[in-house]
Design an enzyme around this catalytic site. Structure first.
Site, PDB file in Angstrom:
ATOM      1  N   HIS A 149      42.733  26.435  32.822  1.00 52.42           N
ATOM      2  CA  HIS A 149      41.340  26.076  33.060  1.00 52.42           C
ATOM      3  C   HIS A 149      41.188  24.745  33.799  1.00 52.42           C
ATOM      4  CE1 HIS A 149      37.114  26.205  33.141  1.00 52.42           C
ATOM      5  NE2 HIS A 149      37.152  24.928  32.834  1.00 52.42           N
ATOM      6  N   TYR A 181      39.405  22.664  37.738  1.00 47.63           N
ATOM      7  CA  TYR A 181      38.771  21.374  38.026  1.00 47.63           C
ATOM      8  C   TYR A 181      39.629  20.525  38.954  1.00 47.63           C
ATOM      9  CZ  TYR A 181      35.036  22.691  35.084  1.00 47.63           C
ATOM     10  OH  TYR A 181      33.965  23.373  34.585  1.00 47.63           O
ATOM     11  N   HIS A 185      33.826  36.320  40.770  1.00 50.62           N
ATOM     12  CA  HIS A 185      33.407  34.971  40.382  1.00 50.62           C
ATOM     13  C   HIS A 185      34.246  33.907  41.084  1.00 50.62           C
ATOM     14  CE1 HIS A 185      32.798  31.399  37.980  1.00 50.62           C
ATOM     15  NE2 HIS A 185      34.065  31.425  37.617  1.00 50.62           N
ATOM     16  N   PHE A 186      35.576  34.032  41.019  1.00 57.25           N
ATOM     17  CA  PHE A 186      36.339  32.878  41.533  1.00 57.25           C
ATOM     18  C   PHE A 186      36.507  32.889  43.041  1.00 57.25           C
ATOM     19  CE2 PHE A 186      40.087  35.280  39.635  1.00 57.25           C
ATOM     20  CZ  PHE A 186      40.658  35.654  40.832  1.00 57.25           C
ATOM     21  N   HIS A 187      36.115  33.980  43.703  1.00 57.83           N
ATOM     22  CA  HIS A 187      36.039  33.836  45.160  1.00 57.83           C
ATOM     23  C   HIS A 187      34.789  33.042  45.558  1.00 57.83           C
ATOM     24  CE1 HIS A 187      39.335  36.698  45.167  1.00 57.83           C
ATOM     25  NE2 HIS A 187      39.595  36.318  46.401  1.00 57.83           N
ATOM     26  N   ARG A 239      40.461  44.546  37.366  1.00 57.45           N
ATOM     27  CA  ARG A 239      41.017  43.716  38.438  1.00 57.45           C
ATOM     28  C   ARG A 239      42.528  43.924  38.489  1.00 57.45           C
ATOM     29  NH1 ARG A 239      41.754  37.559  36.178  1.00 57.45           N
ATOM     30  NH2 ARG A 239      42.797  37.336  38.193  1.00 57.45           N
ATOM     31  N   ARG A 240      43.212  43.271  39.405  1.00 59.52           N
ATOM     32  CA  ARG A 240      44.667  43.292  39.551  1.00 59.52           C
ATOM     33  C   ARG A 240      45.179  44.713  39.539  1.00 59.52           C
ATOM     34  NH1 ARG A 240      46.793  38.383  35.751  1.00 59.52           N
ATOM     35  NH2 ARG A 240      46.961  37.295  37.695  1.00 59.52           N
TER      36      ARG A 240
HETATM   37  C1  HEM Z   1      40.260  36.210  53.373  1.00 63.39           C
HETATM   38  C2  HEM Z   1      39.452  36.406  52.408  1.00 63.39           C
HETATM   39  C3  HEM Z   1      39.849  36.948  51.065  1.00 63.39           C
HETATM   40  C4  HEM Z   1      39.761  38.245  50.646  1.00 63.39           C
HETATM   41  C5  HEM Z   1      39.205  39.435  51.435  1.00 63.39           C
HETATM   42  C6  HEM Z   1      40.251  38.294  49.300  1.00 63.39           C
HETATM   43  C7  HEM Z   1      40.314  39.448  48.532  1.00 63.39           C
HETATM   44  C8  HEM Z   1      40.813  39.524  47.249  1.00 63.39           C
HETATM   45  C9  HEM Z   1      40.790  40.701  46.405  1.00 63.39           C
HETATM   46  C10 HEM Z   1      40.214  42.053  46.786  1.00 63.39           C
HETATM   47  C11 HEM Z   1      41.374  40.367  45.219  1.00 63.39           C
HETATM   48  C12 HEM Z   1      41.518  41.259  43.990  1.00 63.39           C
HETATM   49  C13 HEM Z   1      42.783  42.002  43.950  1.00 63.39           C
HETATM   50  C14 HEM Z   1      42.981  42.673  42.617  1.00 63.39           C
HETATM   51  O1  HEM Z   1      42.456  42.208  41.591  1.00 63.39           O
HETATM   52  O2  HEM Z   1      43.687  43.700  42.573  1.00 63.39           O
HETATM   53  C15 HEM Z   1      41.767  38.983  45.311  1.00 63.39           C
HETATM   54  C16 HEM Z   1      42.390  38.271  44.305  1.00 63.39           C
HETATM   55  C17 HEM Z   1      42.574  36.902  44.323  1.00 63.39           C
HETATM   56  N1  HEM Z   1      42.216  36.022  45.333  1.00 63.39           N
HETATM   57 FE1  HEM Z   1      41.443  36.521  47.130  1.00 63.39          FE
HETATM   58  N2  HEM Z   1      40.640  37.036  48.920  1.00 63.39           N
HETATM   59  C18 HEM Z   1      40.401  36.180  49.969  1.00 63.39           C
HETATM   60  C19 HEM Z   1      40.624  34.809  49.988  1.00 63.39           C
HETATM   61  C20 HEM Z   1      41.037  34.070  48.913  1.00 63.39           C
HETATM   62  C21 HEM Z   1      41.130  32.640  48.878  1.00 63.39           C
HETATM   63  C22 HEM Z   1      40.756  31.715  50.013  1.00 63.39           C
HETATM   64  C23 HEM Z   1      41.588  32.304  47.641  1.00 63.39           C
HETATM   65  C24 HEM Z   1      41.859  30.961  47.023  1.00 63.39           C
HETATM   66  C25 HEM Z   1      41.788  29.832  47.581  1.00 63.39           C
HETATM   67  C26 HEM Z   1      41.809  33.525  46.917  1.00 63.39           C
HETATM   68  C27 HEM Z   1      42.306  33.591  45.638  1.00 63.39           C
HETATM   69  C28 HEM Z   1      42.534  34.752  44.933  1.00 63.39           C
HETATM   70  C29 HEM Z   1      43.135  34.802  43.620  1.00 63.39           C
HETATM   71  C30 HEM Z   1      43.618  33.611  42.788  1.00 63.39           C
HETATM   72  C31 HEM Z   1      43.174  36.151  43.245  1.00 63.39           C
HETATM   73  C32 HEM Z   1      43.671  36.720  41.921  1.00 63.39           C
HETATM   74  C33 HEM Z   1      45.063  37.183  41.995  1.00 63.39           C
HETATM   75  C34 HEM Z   1      45.476  37.828  40.703  1.00 63.39           C
HETATM   76  O3  HEM Z   1      44.656  38.456  40.017  1.00 63.39           O
HETATM   77  O4  HEM Z   1      46.651  37.682  40.361  1.00 63.39           O
HETATM   78  N3  HEM Z   1      41.457  34.579  47.702  1.00 63.39           N
HETATM   79  N4  HEM Z   1      41.414  38.496  46.548  1.00 63.39           N
HETATM   80 CU   LIG Z   2      38.234  28.485  32.613  1.00 67.67          CU
END
Ligand code: HEM
Ligand SMILES: [Cu+2]
Ligand SMILES: [Cu+2]
Lengths: 556, 173
Positions: free
Chosen positions: A231, A235, A382-384, A445-446
């Site tokens: 968490h 921050y 949320h975190f996007h 998710r994931r």
């Molecule tokens: C180019 C634009 C982006 C797209 C289209 C995108 C799309 C996605 C999608 C669809 C997922 C979900 C995958 C799943 O749960 O199976 C995901 C997970 C994630 N994304 Fe992105 N994303 C983008 C940029 C970013 C950026 C800039 C960050 C952080 C600075 C980020 C951080 C994450 C993280 C931490 C996860 C979770 C991974 C996990 O569950 O292990 N994403 N993203």
């Molecule tokens: Cu938290």
């Protein structure tokens, strides 16, 4: 009471600029590679499987890509950008060079070595454990060791900032720490305490069992250690953006920091409250009594408070800036802000989406409401908005003045950069709205949803919107990377006297009038440690004394 | 620092103007109101989150005890215990049938990695962690099929991991 004499701003040496620049090179490279997987995932969800074409380069595995996406974007892009940016806020804020520049170089190169060490197993497919690496899904030892080096390297860079501060303090007894340096130091202090969780998890459980020294882990204890860090990690990402919103953006908009006292109070509260709230990620975990979960839920509302202070102070600072530019009306002033500056537009758009991110965050933190959204597509939705927009888009905005400042070259095509910021905004609105809706409909998710047998027709339209948003974001991220590369690579230099300056906002009220307790470390550090002991101590003690390292590792 | 005010005799003090003070008040009231609402929902209306149920050894849990025979136990009076075992990449049993109006206590654990258990259209949502038993209870009044989905990444075929709870109309089991 000391009155500050007007002081010249600090001119960074070429070496200092190069050092900060190196951080940005790694950060932007990580974002460029890491972000490519995001759209791939989004397309896969709507049935467009591009992974099959990536087989020749060994990237045909959804979860290998998702691991790379999470690690490169959420851990590497952020950590390298932040350590670079905080180097700047420390030396420029304190108007003095680093006390031990060699120490910071050691820290930086340790992070680079760690990154390479973690990247190899990820790309080889020996670490498809996602960026949370929950045991007993087992990765190569090199992955854990690499992550450890990145964290330790960031600690060392942090020590470098602290030594610099101590040296500055000796020569400036009665002076309030300049705000941007103050914010950076608190961010780093929080980070040092917070990362103890994953340090213990990796060193006592993950590294030994991946090396074959022990036969298993205690997975629930691992989760508790992980979220001790997990968490406050958010921050660590967010506070550097706040430093810019409080301490730089007002200047860029033509105004001043509205309230120095409140800004500093907010940062101390983040130090105090961002760590003892980790169980809000474990509301639906077994092995943790619901009473402890409720306590962390209450503390989480506490940490929302400094974010609400931030909302007020940043909006008030911007309104002040706008009124100086002739802006009027309840909302009309917003139009008077310098929206045509891509750095400003990026951060304003980031702030707007962050308000929605904040509302969603309060939902997630709400104990029983969390049952509806936990581990659904709502969470990445949320975190996007938070890390991938409030933070990422702000960092992009910062780099629109920072890279010209460091290189002495003008920003390549500012209009194009402006379009880039808007595309991110529009793409993210579509993407994250669809993700939130999918989460409420129960989509996990994931998960490689394109192959999941249980997807009802009801989800399809939203899955399509995820990939439309993803496509727009892909265009935006490519435009960003091209802008950065072309800016740095061009021959043209800015004319003498036209150099891009570091925007540092003054406070409306002299910072010397901010009370001393808002510039004194000891009570806040003691309070932080005390609160952690109270909120984590008993349950952690219970989990450690009852630990059973009986869970052997399994490959993904 | 060029156009700073002349300090004169003014002493350092915590400074917040009227709007700020009001905003601080509103923020606190709002957050307390949220906390109260959630507490009421959690403790008075009985929405539950999983707690500290019991511990097991993931290496032997499937050999003896209730998880050696996963499935439904009829406790009488419309109440059931459902023991579900998770592993890469399936739930055992894959299908559970109960009559409408039943109350089911779900006990779930894993014999390998972490999994998730989300029963669609209900408030059942749990992490499944090896070494721990996750427990939640729900009552099913509406007949129909409720898929249970693994929502924690557990490896390459994670997307295929699910089962179904079927609530049958018209009582009698
Ligand atoms: C180019 C634009 C982006 C797209 C289209 C995108 C799309 C996605 C999608 C669809 C997922 C979900 C995958 C799943 O749960 O199976 C995901 C997970 C994630 N994304 Fe992105 N994303 C983008 C940029 C970013 C950026 C800039 C960050 C952080 C600075 C980020 C951080 C994450 C993280 C931490 C996860 C979770 C991974 C996990 O569950 O292990 N994403 N993203
Ligand atoms: Cu938290
Ligand atoms: Cu799974």
């Amino acid at each position: 009471m000391t009155t500050l004499k007007p002081q010249p701003t600090y001119e960074m040496t070429g070496q200092e600029k190069r050092f900060i620049g190196l951080h940005l090179v790694v950060a932007i490279f990580a974002l460029a590679v890491g972000s490519l997987f995001g759209p791939l995932q989004a397309f896969e969800w709507s049935g467009l499987d591009l992974y099959q074409y990536l087989e020749p380069i060994g990237l045909d595995d959804y979860y290998k890509g998702l691991t790379a996406h999470g690690v490169l974007n959420a851990l590497v892009w952020t950590t390298f950008f932040i350590t670079g940016f905080l180097t700047l806020t420390t030396i420029v804020g304190l108007r003095r060079p680093l006390r031990y520049p060699k120490l910071n170089q050691v820290g930086f190169w340790m992070m680079v070595v760690g990154l390479v060490m973690a990247a190899v197993p990820i790309l080889a497919g020996w670490a498809s454990v996602l960026y949370t690496f929950y045991p007993p899904l087992e990765a190569s030892w090199a992955f854990y060791l690499g992550l450890t080096l990145v964290v330790v390297g960031s600690w060392i860079e942090g020590y470098g900032f602290f030594f610099t501060y101590i040296a500055w303090r000796k020569e400036n007894q009665d002076v309030r720490t300049p705000f941007i340096a103050f914010g950076g130091l608190i961010t780093m202090a929080m980070w040092q305490i917070a990362t103890l969780g994953i340090a213990v998890e990796i060193l006592t459980m993950l590294l030994p069992y991946s090396l074959g020294l022990t036969s298993g882990t205690d997975p629930e204890l691992g989760r508790t250690f992980f979220w001790f860090t997990g968490h406050p990690l958010v921050y660590f990402w967010l506070l550097p953006a706040y430093i810019s919103w409080y301490g730089m953006l007002p200047k860029q908009a033509g105004g001043k920091l509205f309230s120095d006292s409140l800004a500093r109070l907010a940062f101390w509260l983040f130090l105090l409250l961002s760590i003892p709230v980790g169980f809000h990620h474990q509301f639906v975990d077994p092995g943790i009594p619901s009473g402890w979960k409720a306590i962390h839920a209450a503390l989480t509302y506490g940490v929302a408070f400094p974010s609400m202070l931030t909302l007020f102070t940043v909006v008030a600072s911007l309104e002040y800036a706008a009124s100086r530019r002739g802006g009027k009306g309840l909302f009309g002033w917003i139009r008077a802000l310098p929206w045509n500056d891509p750095s400003v537009s990026a951060q304003l758009l980031a702030g707007i989406l962050f308000m929605f991110g904040g509302i969603g965050g309060i939902t997630n933190a709400s104990y029983d409401v969390n049952l509806v959204v936990h581990n659904t597509a709502w969470i990445p939705g949320h975190f996007h908005l938070t890390v991938a927009t409030a933070v990422t888009l702000s960092f992009m905005g910062i780099s629109y003045w920072l890279v010209p400042h460091l290189t002495g070259k003008p920003l390549w095509k500012p209009k194009w950069a402006l379009v880039q910021t808007w595309l991110w905004f529009v793409g993210m609105v579509i993407f994250s709205n669809a993700m939130h809706v999918l989460g409420l409909l129960g989509a996990p998710r994931r998960t490689e949803l394109g192959t999941a047998p249980y997807v009802p027709d009801e989800w399809n339209g939203h899955l399509l919107r995820v990939s439309i948003g993803g496509a727009i974001l892909l265009v935006s991220v490519i435009m960003y990377v091209v802008t950065m590369v072309r800016t740095a690579a061009q021959k043209e230099r800015v004319a003498v006297g036209e150099e891009v300056q570091i925007p540092i906002a003054e406070s409306l009220r002299d910072p010397q009038l901010t009370p001393l307790w808002l510039d004194t470390w000891r009570p806040w550090i003691i309070g932080t440690v005390l609160l952690i002991v109270l909120a984590y101590g008993p349950q952690l003690y219970d989990q450690i004394t009852n630990a059973s390292f009986s869970s052997p590792g399994f490959g993904p | 620092m060029s156009d700073q005010q002349v300090l004169g005799e003014e002493q350092p003090s915590f400074h917040a103007d009227d709007y700020e003070k009001k905003w601080i008040g509103v923020s606190i009231v709002l957050l307390v109101a949220f906390a109260v609402t959630v507490a009421v929902a959690g403790f008075a209306l009985g929405f539950q989150v999983p707690g500290d149920e019991s511990r097991v050894d993931p290496r032997t849990v499937a050999d003896s005890g209730p998880f050696s025979q996963p499935g439904l136990r009829d406790l009488g009076g419309g109440e059931y215990d459902a023991y579900i075992l998770s592993q890469q990449y399936l739930f055992t049993p894959r299908e559970i049938r109960v009559p409408a109006g039943s109350t089911v206590n779900f006990y779930i654990t894993s014999i390998d990695v972490q999994h998730g258990f989300k029963l669609q259209d209900t408030n059942i949502n749990m992490q499944i962690v090896p070494g721990q038993v996750s427990k939640l209870t729900a009552t099913f009044d509406d007949p129909g099929e409720y898929p249970y989905i693994c929502h924690e990444y557990c490896g390459i075929a994670h997307a295929a991991m699910f089962g179904s709870l079927i609530v049958e109309a018209g009582g009698g089991s």
